[in-house]
Design an enzyme around this catalytic site. Structure first.
Site, PDB file in Angstrom:
ATOM      1  N   ILE A 125       5.028  52.750   9.551  1.00 59.42           N
ATOM      2  CA  ILE A 125       5.105  52.770  11.018  1.00 59.42           C
ATOM      3  C   ILE A 125       4.562  54.096  11.544  1.00 59.42           C
ATOM      4  O   ILE A 125       4.182  54.196  12.701  1.00 59.42           O
ATOM      5  CB  ILE A 125       6.553  52.553  11.539  1.00 59.42           C
ATOM      6  CG1 ILE A 125       7.467  53.725  11.178  1.00 59.42           C
ATOM      7  CG2 ILE A 125       7.121  51.214  11.118  1.00 59.42           C
ATOM      8  CD1 ILE A 125       8.761  53.753  11.985  1.00 59.42           C
ATOM      9  N   ASP A 126       4.485  55.125  10.659  1.00 59.35           N
ATOM     10  CA  ASP A 126       4.092  56.464  11.114  1.00 59.35           C
ATOM     11  C   ASP A 126       2.609  56.575  11.466  1.00 59.35           C
ATOM     12  O   ASP A 126       2.222  57.523  12.155  1.00 59.35           O
ATOM     13  CB  ASP A 126       4.401  57.511  10.031  1.00 59.35           C
ATOM     14  CG  ASP A 126       5.874  57.549   9.684  1.00 59.35           C
ATOM     15  OD1 ASP A 126       6.209  58.066   8.595  1.00 59.35           O
ATOM     16  OD2 ASP A 126       6.689  57.047  10.474  1.00 59.35           O
ATOM     17  N   ARG A 161      18.674  60.701  36.450  1.00 58.53           N
ATOM     18  CA  ARG A 161      18.769  61.538  35.255  1.00 58.53           C
ATOM     19  C   ARG A 161      17.424  61.701  34.560  1.00 58.53           C
ATOM     20  O   ARG A 161      16.499  60.882  34.750  1.00 58.53           O
ATOM     21  CB  ARG A 161      19.720  60.889  34.239  1.00 58.53           C
ATOM     22  CG  ARG A 161      21.195  61.028  34.586  1.00 58.53           C
ATOM     23  CD  ARG A 161      22.030  60.138  33.688  1.00 58.53           C
ATOM     24  NE  ARG A 161      23.465  60.410  33.853  1.00 58.53           N
ATOM     25  CZ  ARG A 161      24.419  59.612  33.397  1.00 58.53           C
ATOM     26  NH1 ARG A 161      24.086  58.503  32.751  1.00 58.53           N
ATOM     27  NH2 ARG A 161      25.692  59.914  33.588  1.00 58.53           N
ATOM     28  N   ARG A 170       7.817  60.938  11.304  1.00 59.95           N
ATOM     29  CA  ARG A 170       7.865  62.041  10.341  1.00 59.95           C
ATOM     30  C   ARG A 170       7.090  63.228  10.894  1.00 59.95           C
ATOM     31  O   ARG A 170       7.411  63.677  12.007  1.00 59.95           O
ATOM     32  CB  ARG A 170       7.373  61.637   8.961  1.00 59.95           C
ATOM     33  CG  ARG A 170       8.328  62.279   7.897  1.00 59.95           C
ATOM     34  CD  ARG A 170       7.823  62.127   6.509  1.00 59.95           C
ATOM     35  NE  ARG A 170       8.144  60.853   5.877  1.00 59.95           N
ATOM     36  CZ  ARG A 170       9.325  60.534   5.382  1.00 59.95           C
ATOM     37  NH1 ARG A 170      10.308  61.370   5.500  1.00 59.95           N
ATOM     38  NH2 ARG A 170       9.518  59.387   4.776  1.00 59.95           N
ATOM     39  N   ARG A 261      20.310  63.076  29.319  1.00 62.63           N
ATOM     40  CA  ARG A 261      20.883  62.361  28.170  1.00 62.63           C
ATOM     41  C   ARG A 261      19.794  62.186  27.113  1.00 62.63           C
ATOM     42  O   ARG A 261      18.602  62.355  27.404  1.00 62.63           O
ATOM     43  CB  ARG A 261      21.384  60.976  28.603  1.00 62.63           C
ATOM     44  CG  ARG A 261      22.565  61.025  29.574  1.00 62.63           C
ATOM     45  CD  ARG A 261      23.837  61.439  28.873  1.00 62.63           C
ATOM     46  NE  ARG A 261      25.016  61.271  29.723  1.00 62.63           N
ATOM     47  CZ  ARG A 261      25.499  62.229  30.534  1.00 62.63           C
ATOM     48  NH1 ARG A 261      24.872  63.410  30.608  1.00 62.63           N
ATOM     49  NH2 ARG A 261      26.570  62.022  31.261  1.00 62.63           N
ATOM     50  N   HIS A 267      16.077  53.570  13.310  1.00 53.68           N
ATOM     51  CA  HIS A 267      15.536  52.475  12.503  1.00 53.68           C
ATOM     52  C   HIS A 267      15.264  51.198  13.282  1.00 53.68           C
ATOM     53  O   HIS A 267      14.720  50.233  12.713  1.00 53.68           O
ATOM     54  CB  HIS A 267      16.452  52.216  11.308  1.00 53.68           C
ATOM     55  CG  HIS A 267      16.358  53.299  10.279  1.00 53.68           C
ATOM     56  ND1 HIS A 267      16.856  54.569  10.480  1.00 53.68           N
ATOM     57  CD2 HIS A 267      15.789  53.312   9.057  1.00 53.68           C
ATOM     58  CE1 HIS A 267      16.604  55.312   9.430  1.00 53.68           C
ATOM     59  NE2 HIS A 267      15.950  54.589   8.551  1.00 53.68           N
ATOM     60  N   GLN A 269      12.941  51.104  15.156  1.00 58.81           N
ATOM     61  CA  GLN A 269      11.471  51.108  15.137  1.00 58.81           C
ATOM     62  C   GLN A 269      10.907  50.440  13.886  1.00 58.81           C
ATOM     63  O   GLN A 269       9.702  50.181  13.799  1.00 58.81           O
ATOM     64  CB  GLN A 269      10.960  52.541  15.248  1.00 58.81           C
ATOM     65  CG  GLN A 269      11.339  53.221  16.554  1.00 58.81           C
ATOM     66  CD  GLN A 269      11.311  54.723  16.469  1.00 58.81           C
ATOM     67  OE1 GLN A 269      10.300  55.353  16.750  1.00 58.81           O
ATOM     68  NE2 GLN A 269      12.425  55.326  16.087  1.00 58.81           N
ATOM     69  N   ARG A 270      11.758  50.173  12.915  1.00 58.16           N
ATOM     70  CA  ARG A 270      11.324  49.549  11.654  1.00 58.16           C
ATOM     71  C   ARG A 270      11.823  48.108  11.550  1.00 58.16           C
ATOM     72  O   ARG A 270      11.455  47.381  10.618  1.00 58.16           O
ATOM     73  CB  ARG A 270      11.869  50.351  10.480  1.00 58.16           C
ATOM     74  CG  ARG A 270      11.372  51.782  10.360  1.00 58.16           C
ATOM     75  CD  ARG A 270      10.703  51.953   9.023  1.00 58.16           C
ATOM     76  NE  ARG A 270      11.644  51.735   7.949  1.00 58.16           N
ATOM     77  CZ  ARG A 270      12.342  52.726   7.355  1.00 58.16           C
ATOM     78  NH1 ARG A 270      12.169  53.974   7.737  1.00 58.16           N
ATOM     79  NH2 ARG A 270      13.199  52.460   6.401  1.00 58.16           N
TER      80      ARG A 270
HETATM   81  O1  F6P Z   1       8.113  56.798   6.963  1.00 57.76           O
HETATM   82  C1  F6P Z   1       8.716  55.914   7.853  1.00 57.76           C
HETATM   83  C2  F6P Z   1       9.996  56.500   8.378  1.00 57.76           C
HETATM   84  O2  F6P Z   1      10.582  55.595   9.255  1.00 57.76           O
HETATM   85  C3  F6P Z   1       9.833  57.849   9.063  1.00 57.76           C
HETATM   86  O3  F6P Z   1       9.302  57.721  10.370  1.00 57.76           O
HETATM   87  C4  F6P Z   1      11.249  58.361   9.023  1.00 57.76           C
HETATM   88  O4  F6P Z   1      11.353  59.766   9.168  1.00 57.76           O
HETATM   89  C5  F6P Z   1      11.684  57.910   7.633  1.00 57.76           C
HETATM   90  O5  F6P Z   1      10.927  56.751   7.316  1.00 57.76           O
HETATM   91  C6  F6P Z   1      13.156  57.570   7.532  1.00 57.76           C
HETATM   92  O6  F6P Z   1      13.394  57.333   6.157  1.00 57.76           O
HETATM   93  P1  F6P Z   1      14.686  56.505   5.685  1.00 57.76           P
HETATM   94  O7  F6P Z   1      14.513  55.085   6.148  1.00 57.76           O
HETATM   95  O8  F6P Z   1      14.630  56.633   4.188  1.00 57.76           O
HETATM   96  O9  F6P Z   1      15.870  57.164   6.319  1.00 57.76           O
END
Ligand code: F6P
Length: 337
Positions: A125-126, A161, A170, A261, A267, A269-270
């Protein structure tokens, strides 16, 4: 021919589209397909399953990876390298297709040099993988950030706000930049360039003076504002990031006197299903990977340049990341308002 595949590193929406394309095309070529469980860990522990058209078709729509993933580094030391090679050779598999980001590609390059026939496919995703304009998961993460910004605008507006949204990526600012632009964030801060606190405060104050009594500030998790102690968490030496959004919110509130705030999207985002781009490109790349298998062309990563599929030596990808350049950040800055 026996084809094997693994999904390594942080998971991403669209991985199951890769597995569908690889499995469909390989079986149509008369090959068998096996999936190692949990990335390179499956190779070190000899854990794999046979893939079928039925299984990958059923899972196609699901986010994540049906094989599971891990941050296991097979090239950690001589022992793990030898174990991976011996285990792989004992399977009788003819090729290993490794799907991952810079860590997985780096490890795959080392394992190729050590004797495992590897083909790489881009995932993270990075969006920080060198040599490719596409990494599965990125554009779905951008959509999630965009949707989150639009939700935060309504509540920030209601309470007059500032809200700081911390996003992943990352040490690269791609998710923050594209997600912030797509969502119409009022300011975007990324690790590639230092925060100009005076400029940020001015943009916020000018908004409020114009009667726009709210602001959304997107900050990438890799931005360092000092005094967050971090511990190394994975086998590739990566620190656990997170916390800069809360830190920045306190700074903004102190400097502007405006209630501020913070939200760390983490996560989310994943998670969830892939958007269309993160399904179509993996289908194309996964299908093409089997062409490389047919030609016994190993040690390469398939990538996208523009709309075309290209090949790049894994050794060219190893040890590099792709970051946002000044020109692109200056383009984004023209919308900080
Ligand atoms: O490399 C993808 C990523 O989602 C990064 O953006 C994030 O810093 C890292 O993985 C988080 O890693 P983990 O899922 O192991 O906590």
């Amino acid at each position: 021919m026996k084809v094997s595949v693994l999904t390594g590193g942080g998971d991403a929406p669209g991985l199951n589209a890769y597995l569908k394309a690889i499995t469909f095309k390989a079986i149509d070529e008369g090959y068998e397909v096996y999936g190692f469980l949990d990335g390179w860990k499956g190779v070190l522990e000899n854990k794999y399953i046979k893939l079928s058209k039925e299984l990958v078709e059923k899972e196609y729509f699901q986010g994540g990876t049906l094989l599971g993933s891990s941050r296991t580094n097979p090239a950690k030391n001589e022992e793990t390298i030898n174990k991976a090679i011996n285990n792989f050779k004992a399977t009788g598999f003819n090729v290993l297709i490794a799907i991952g980001g810079e860590d997985t590609m780096g490890a795959s390059s080392k394992m190729f040099k050590a004797g495992i026939p590897v083909i790489g496919l881009p995932k993270t995703i990075d969006y920080d993988l060198y040599g490719t304009d596409f990494t599965v998961g990125f554009y779905t993460a951008v959509d999630i950030v965009r949707d989150s910004i639009e939700k935060l605008i309504s509540t920030a507006k209601s309470h007059h706000r500032v809200i700081v949204l911390e996003v992943m990526g990352r040490h690269a600012g791609w998710i923050a930049l594209y997600g912030g632009l797509a969502g119409g964030a009022n300011y975007i801060i990324i690790p590639e360039f230092p925060l100009d606190l005076g400029d940020l405060v001015k943009v916020i104050k000018d908004r409020y003076n114009r009667g726009q009594t709210y602001a959304i500030v997107v900050v990438a998790e890799g931005v360092e504002l000092g005094n967050i102690n971090r511990e190394v968490v994975d086998e590739y030496g990566h620190m656990k990031l997170g916390g800069v959004g809360e830190q920045l919110a306190k700074i903004i509130e102190k400097e502007t006197g405006i209630t501020t705030r913070s939200v760390n999207l983490g996560h989310l985002q994943r998670g969830g299903p892939a958007n269309s781009i993160d399904r179509i490109f993996p289908l194309r790349l996964g299908y093409q990977a089997i062409e490389l298998v047919k030609n016994k062309e190993f040690g390469k990563m398939l990538a996208i340049k523009g709309n075309e599929i290209v090949k790049i030596d894994l050794s060219q990808v190893e040890g590099k990341i792709k970051t946002v350049d000044k020109e692109l950040y200056n383009f984004a800055k023209s919308f900080f308002y």
